[in-house]
Write an enzyme that holds these catalytic residues in place. Structure first.
Site, mmCIF file in Angstrom:
data_model
loop_
_atom_site.group_PDB
_atom_site.id
_atom_site.type_symbol
_atom_site.label_atom_id
_atom_site.label_comp_id
_atom_site.label_asym_id
_atom_site.label_seq_id
_atom_site.Cartn_x
_atom_site.Cartn_y
_atom_site.Cartn_z
ATOM 1 N N ASP A 1 -3.742 1.715 9.249
ATOM 2 C CA ASP A 1 -2.914 2.868 8.812
ATOM 3 C C ASP A 1 -2.185 3.101 10.631
ATOM 4 O O ASP A 1 -1.704 4.283 10.484
ATOM 5 C CB ASP A 1 -3.141 4.144 8.002
ATOM 6 C CG ASP A 1 -2.352 3.706 6.080
ATOM 7 O OD1 ASP A 1 -1.894 2.210 6.964
ATOM 8 O OD2 ASP A 1 -2.940 3.985 5.684
ATOM 9 N N TRP B 1 -11.391 5.226 8.933
ATOM 10 C CA TRP B 1 -10.081 5.009 9.002
ATOM 11 C C TRP B 1 -9.025 5.287 9.764
ATOM 12 O O TRP B 1 -9.032 6.386 10.544
ATOM 13 C CB TRP B 1 -9.631 5.640 7.708
ATOM 14 C CG TRP B 1 -8.117 6.100 6.705
ATOM 15 C CD1 TRP B 1 -6.958 5.197 6.757
ATOM 16 C CD2 TRP B 1 -7.030 7.167 7.769
ATOM 17 N NE1 TRP B 1 -5.821 5.099 6.827
ATOM 18 C CE2 TRP B 1 -5.386 7.099 7.770
ATOM 19 C CE3 TRP B 1 -7.473 8.441 9.013
ATOM 20 C CZ2 TRP B 1 -4.321 6.895 7.562
ATOM 21 C CZ3 TRP B 1 -6.550 9.100 8.863
ATOM 22 C CH2 TRP B 1 -5.005 8.639 8.093
ATOM 23 N N ASP C 1 7.907 0.658 -0.445
ATOM 24 C CA ASP C 1 6.612 0.829 -0.572
ATOM 25 C C ASP C 1 6.078 1.833 -1.912
ATOM 26 O O ASP C 1 7.086 1.922 -2.670
ATOM 27 C CB ASP C 1 5.809 1.604 0.240
ATOM 28 C CG ASP C 1 4.390 1.531 1.049
ATOM 29 O OD1 ASP C 1 3.872 2.157 0.433
ATOM 30 O OD2 ASP C 1 3.622 0.045 1.754
ATOM 31 N N ASP C 2 4.556 2.732 -1.725
ATOM 32 C CA ASP C 2 4.466 3.638 -2.940
ATOM 33 C C ASP C 2 5.551 4.901 -3.237
ATOM 34 O O ASP C 2 6.302 4.797 -2.861
ATOM 35 C CB ASP C 2 2.804 4.589 -1.814
ATOM 36 C CG ASP C 2 2.227 5.498 -3.134
ATOM 37 O OD1 ASP C 2 2.924 5.649 -4.294
ATOM 38 O OD2 ASP C 2 1.748 6.258 -2.574
ATOM 39 N N CYS D 1 -3.507 -4.672 1.282
ATOM 40 C CA CYS D 1 -4.461 -3.733 2.308
ATOM 41 C C CYS D 1 -5.424 -2.224 2.191
ATOM 42 O O CYS D 1 -5.668 -3.074 0.338
ATOM 43 C CB CYS D 1 -2.696 -3.342 2.137
ATOM 44 S SG CYS D 1 -2.275 -1.761 2.508
ATOM 45 N N LYS E 1 2.760 -6.034 -1.223
ATOM 46 C CA LYS E 1 1.944 -5.512 -0.739
ATOM 47 C C LYS E 1 0.522 -4.934 -1.119
ATOM 48 O O LYS E 1 1.264 -4.409 -2.404
ATOM 49 C CB LYS E 1 2.501 -4.670 -0.175
ATOM 50 C CG LYS E 1 1.900 -3.449 0.860
ATOM 51 C CD LYS E 1 1.946 -2.483 2.130
ATOM 52 C CE LYS E 1 1.420 -1.684 2.758
ATOM 53 N NZ LYS E 1 1.749 -0.728 3.329
ATOM 54 N N TRP E 2 -0.616 -5.296 -1.372
ATOM 55 C CA TRP E 2 -1.564 -5.433 -3.316
ATOM 56 C C TRP E 2 -2.431 -3.869 -1.782
ATOM 57 O O TRP E 2 -3.068 -4.633 -1.016
ATOM 58 C CB TRP E 2 -2.052 -6.184 -3.132
ATOM 59 C CG TRP E 2 -3.211 -6.331 -3.716
ATOM 60 C CD1 TRP E 2 -4.720 -4.870 -4.321
ATOM 61 C CD2 TRP E 2 -3.499 -6.682 -5.047
ATOM 62 N NE1 TRP E 2 -4.796 -5.321 -5.054
ATOM 63 C CE2 TRP E 2 -5.014 -6.414 -6.069
ATOM 64 C CE3 TRP E 2 -2.916 -8.086 -6.166
ATOM 65 C CZ2 TRP E 2 -4.803 -6.674 -7.359
ATOM 66 C CZ3 TRP E 2 -3.388 -8.228 -7.040
ATOM 67 C CH2 TRP E 2 -4.651 -7.296 -8.061
ATOM 68 N N ASP E 3 -2.534 -2.580 -2.614
ATOM 69 C CA ASP E 3 -3.077 -1.728 -1.516
ATOM 70 C C ASP E 3 -4.692 -0.947 -2.250
ATOM 71 O O ASP E 3 -4.809 -1.527 -3.597
ATOM 72 C CB ASP E 3 -2.145 -0.437 -1.333
ATOM 73 C CG ASP E 3 -2.350 0.514 -0.519
ATOM 74 O OD1 ASP E 3 -3.931 0.170 0.010
ATOM 75 O OD2 ASP E 3 -1.484 1.460 0.073
ATOM 76 N N ASN F 1 -6.565 2.386 -2.095
ATOM 77 C CA ASN F 1 -6.868 3.629 -1.509
ATOM 78 C C ASN F 1 -8.387 4.217 -1.625
ATOM 79 O O ASN F 1 -8.157 5.190 -1.531
ATOM 80 C CB ASN F 1 -6.036 3.929 -1.051
ATOM 81 C CG ASN F 1 -4.365 3.941 -1.055
ATOM 82 O OD1 ASN F 1 -4.540 3.174 -0.105
ATOM 83 N ND2 ASN F 1 -3.578 3.568 -1.151
HETATM 84 C C1 DGJ Z 1 -2.055 3.285 2.561
HETATM 85 C C2 DGJ Z 1 -1.262 1.529 2.835
HETATM 86 O O1 DGJ Z 1 -2.075 1.942 4.575
HETATM 87 C C3 DGJ Z 1 -0.247 2.493 3.979
HETATM 88 O O2 DGJ Z 1 0.450 1.622 4.481
HETATM 89 C C4 DGJ Z 1 1.101 2.988 2.383
HETATM 90 O O3 DGJ Z 1 1.359 1.649 1.521
HETATM 91 C C5 DGJ Z 1 -0.564 4.338 1.319
HETATM 92 N N1 DGJ Z 1 -1.453 3.377 0.890
HETATM 93 C C6 DGJ Z 1 0.917 4.254 0.535
HETATM 94 O O4 DGJ Z 1 0.427 5.116 -0.135
#
Ligand code: DGJ
Length: 734
Positions: free
Chosen positions: A546, A197, A364-365, A524, A474-476, A478
């Site tokens: 990030d 990351w 964003d989020d 993303c 933006k489709w994240d 995580n």
């Molecule tokens: C991870 C993304 O890479 C960031 O740019 C951001 O959108 C965060 N998640 C939001 O939780």
């Protein structure tokens, strides 16, 4: 004709503009690899199959195992005596493993068929010719179709495999890779993209030794740790010289890319879905399609490989209507606010941005459910009207009134335990009943192999997108997958979950694009964990990392643009000290580095020093001046600061040599130093050029007479700069 078959010696020959690929069929019907390299006019002999060497044909029945364990198989199978890395392991209904393939037939077709449910490159009848070789295992009653598509202009050959069970008994596929390349020992090195990351796709190079060396992912996504790309190089290969054999995987889930240097010293290179955690029940009459591998060969070093991949992905994989357009310059509120915002704060950021010429605001989020931290609410895709008073439409209309586009963040694949969705449907999460699931960022992964799960989430996302005039998503994503348990799969099919998950993800993204064809989608995954060719089929740009620090980005972007076009790299100017590494870099350098990708900002302009804020309109104009050159031209890596001296330099040149942009970054300054000579590439040798330098926002002509041949052979002189400083040179044909 770019694909030919010589009946007499049973040899297939695939040609692209500068490369040739050949394979031959033995008398028994084995398909062996003969040649991959520079284009040759004539068919080769079958010496590379080594049929006259030990064990000779007469001894083959008695010593078949010795034969199988050295023959250069086009598509090696496991269980019958080839002990090198196998592409295909299949068990019969009794659970016995063994597969042996014999040539059956072939077909040559103009154009290229698509792959059901999977991303795949495309081209018309003039651009690509496809060879389908049908192999069969008469014992398993398994038909294996090997596809080779030759893209003439881009020097690319794509490969994929379809399995069909033609028998009456179920088969179990324990591994099905998409491509293999058997080569004689050439003392090769391997180049891979590794990281973590915030440190994605750092270039690694190492000597290939005996045994197996691989990169792969078993995390459910292609991952930032290891990347679905592998290049084998001659030891002296650099940007301009040496042989490069490369494979890239058009897939966003688990993968394996491996070299196996075996007992005779030869090297087998393979790529495909990672066999760990994979199995597929192939019922009678059923088919399985393995994803596509994109192969290229260059005898002119890594630079040529890169340019072949860039041209190929731009023309034959990315479909978005935005593909050839300047992307709207965006401002994203993530690093500016994290979860702490309301509509007024967002509108304030948008207003300042609009005044500087920024063209799109991305929320964003944090806008949905009770999402005030990353501990909750994933899955509750309903606008939080306490934060966005008056609703989403009001905010979007407010942003539109500023003359900007509007974008929004989702993380559709995820569910928080603390969410209404989880309280209603705990079974929607991938987990093993009775086992406390492993959390990551306090969240679980939705079971996208299930249609009802996808439908439920899709409906929510759809409703939000329909409720206002939204231009961008933006489709994240995580976290990685763990605790692989799905309600929809029984024991026999559980090994299918990883792949079915990826198919579900692709289906969701396709649905989104079908319903919103004008949408600009940016994938993303915790930064750049899903930056892969599979995703590029759905989104023309992907958030690269990030890590927004300009110096860290140099390395990340160098590894990314080694394979992917620069127009695909999400790149933003962020505040200083940098959020990830605490470094202070000049605003100018942050913009010059972000200019290499889809340019944007990730900060609150109101918090910027006045002198930086004043530079934004000039940076915006610069993006539009150079984006088509950066997006569509030829890319040349001039120097990497990771290698020797701490300076970084790359060039983008128009394909006709009419214009070039050189970016020069002094990572660390040096006392008592001279100006540095840099040799340009891709110019018109006969033409005269003007050269200007852009530094600190000022463009000044460089005095002198500059001809293309002199700029390429004698070079251009870079000024001595201090730590983290940078400048641009614009070279234009007179
Ligand atoms: C991870 C993304 O890479 C960031 O740019 C951001 O959108 C965060 N998640 C939001 O939780």
């Amino acid at each position: 004709m770019s694909v030919q078959f010589e009946e007499r010696r049973k040899i297939f020959k695939l040609d692209t503009a500068h490369t040739t690929y050949m394979m031959g069929i033995t008398n028994e019907g084995y398909l062996g690899h003969l040649y991959y390299g520079d284009r040759v006019k004539h068919f080769c002999g079958d010496e590379a199959l080594r049929l006259a060497e030990y064990p000779g044909p007469a001894a083959r029945e008695r010593e078949k195992q010795a034969f199988l364990s050295v023959f250069p198989f086009e598509y090696p199978t496991g269980g019958v005596g080839d002990y090198r890395e196998s592409c295909l392991n299949v068990r019969n209904a009794k659970g016995q493993n063994g597969c042996e393939l014999w040539f059956d037939s072939y077909e040559i077709m103009e154009g290229k068929p698509g792959l059901e449910g999977l991303p795949a490159s495309f081209g018309n009848e003039k651009e690509v010719t496809t060879l389908k070789v049908v192999m069969k295992d008469p014992v398993l009653k398994l038909r294996v179709e090997l596809f080779y598509s030759a893209f003439e202009t881009e020097d690319v050959i794509t490969r994929n495999v379809i399995l069909r069970n033609e028998g009456n008994e179920p088969l179990t596929v324990d591994r099905v890779l998409s491509a293999a390349l058997d080569m004689d020992d050439q003392s090769l090195e391997m180049l891979t993209l590794n990281g973590a990351w915030a440190r994605e796709r750092h270039i690694q190079r190492r000597r290939i030794g005996y045994g197996k060396q691989s990169v792969g992912s078993i995390r459910g996504v292609s991952s930032p740790q290891e990347h679905p790309f592998l290049a084998l190089l001659s030891p002296s290969a650099d940007q301009k010289h040496g042989d490069v054999y490369a494979m890239n995987f058009v897939y966003s889930g688990n993968f394996l890319a491996e070299t196996h240097k075996e007992h005779m010293g030869n090297v087998r290179m393979v790529m495909g879905i990672h066999p760990e955690g994979f199995s597929w029940a192939l019922e009678p009459g059923a088919a399985f399609t393995a994803p596509e591998v994109v192969m290229t060969f260059s005898s002119e070093g890594l630079g040529k490989m890169t340019r072949s991949y860039h041209d190929f992905f731009r023309k034959h994989l990315i479909r978005s209507p935005y593909k050839d357009l300047d992307r709207p310059i965006l401002i994203n509120n993530w690093e500016a606010t994290y979860f702490n915002f309301d509509a007024d704060k967002l509108l304030g950021i948008a207003k300042d941005a609009a005044a500087c010429g920024i063209e799109m605001f991305v929320m964003d989020d944090g806008w949905f459910g009770r999402r005030d931290s990353d501990n909750c609410a994933l899955g509750d895709w309903v606008v939080n009207e306490e934060k966005l008073s008056g609703g989403l439409k009001k905010l979007v209309d407010g942003v539109k009134a500023l003359g900007m586009k509007f974008g929004i963040w989702f993380e559709p694949e995820m569910i928080s335990e603390d969410s209404d969705l989880y309280r209603a449907h705990p079974d929607y999460a991938i987990q093993i009943p009775g086992r406390r699931p492993t959390l990551a960022r306090n969240q679980l992964v939705l079971d996208f192999s299930r249609k009802e799960v996808r439908d439920t989430v899709y409906e929510m996302v759809y409703r939000v997108l329909k409720s206002a005039d939204i231009d961008y998503v933006k489709w994240d994503m995580n976290r990685y997958l763990a605790d692989l348990g799905s309600l929809s799969l029984d024991a026999e099919h559980h090994g299918e979950l990883f792949h079915r998950y990826v198919l579900g993800l692709y289906e969701m993204q396709q649905r989104l694009l079908d319903d919103f064809p004008e949408l600009l989608l940016e994938n993303c995954s915790s930064g750049g964990a899903s930056f892969d060719a599979g995703m590029l089929y759905y989104s023309p740009q992907i958030w690269t990392s990030d890590d927004t620090d300009a110096i860290e980005r140099l390395r990340i972007q160098e590894g990314t643009e080694l394979v992917y076009p620069m127009s695909t790299m999400g790149a933003h100017v962020s505040k200083c000290p940098n959020e990830q590494v605490g470094r202070n870099t000049p605003f100018e350098t942050r913009a010059n580095v972000a200019l290499a990708g889809t340019f944007g900002y990730e900060l609150n302009i109101a918090e910027l020093p006045e002198e930086d804020r004043k530079k934004i309109p000039g940076q915006v104009a610069r993006y539009h001046r150079f984006h088509s050159l950066i997006a569509n031209g030829n890319y040349y890596r001039i120097h990497s600061w990771c290698e020797e001296e701490p300076w970084d330099c790359w060039e983008n040149a128009e394909k006709d040599g009419s214009r070039a942009l050189l970016t020069y970054v002094q990572v660390l300054g040096r006392p008592y130093t001279l100006s540095r000579n840099v040799k340009l590439e891709g110019l018109d040798a006969e033409a005269e050029y003007t050269v200007s330098k852009i530094q600190d926002g000022e463009e000044t002509p460089v005095e002198g007479t500059f001809y293309g041949d002199v700029l390429m052979k004698s070079g251009l002189w870079m000024p001595a700069l201090g730590d983290y400083q940078s400048c641009l040179f614009v070279i234009e044909r007179k």
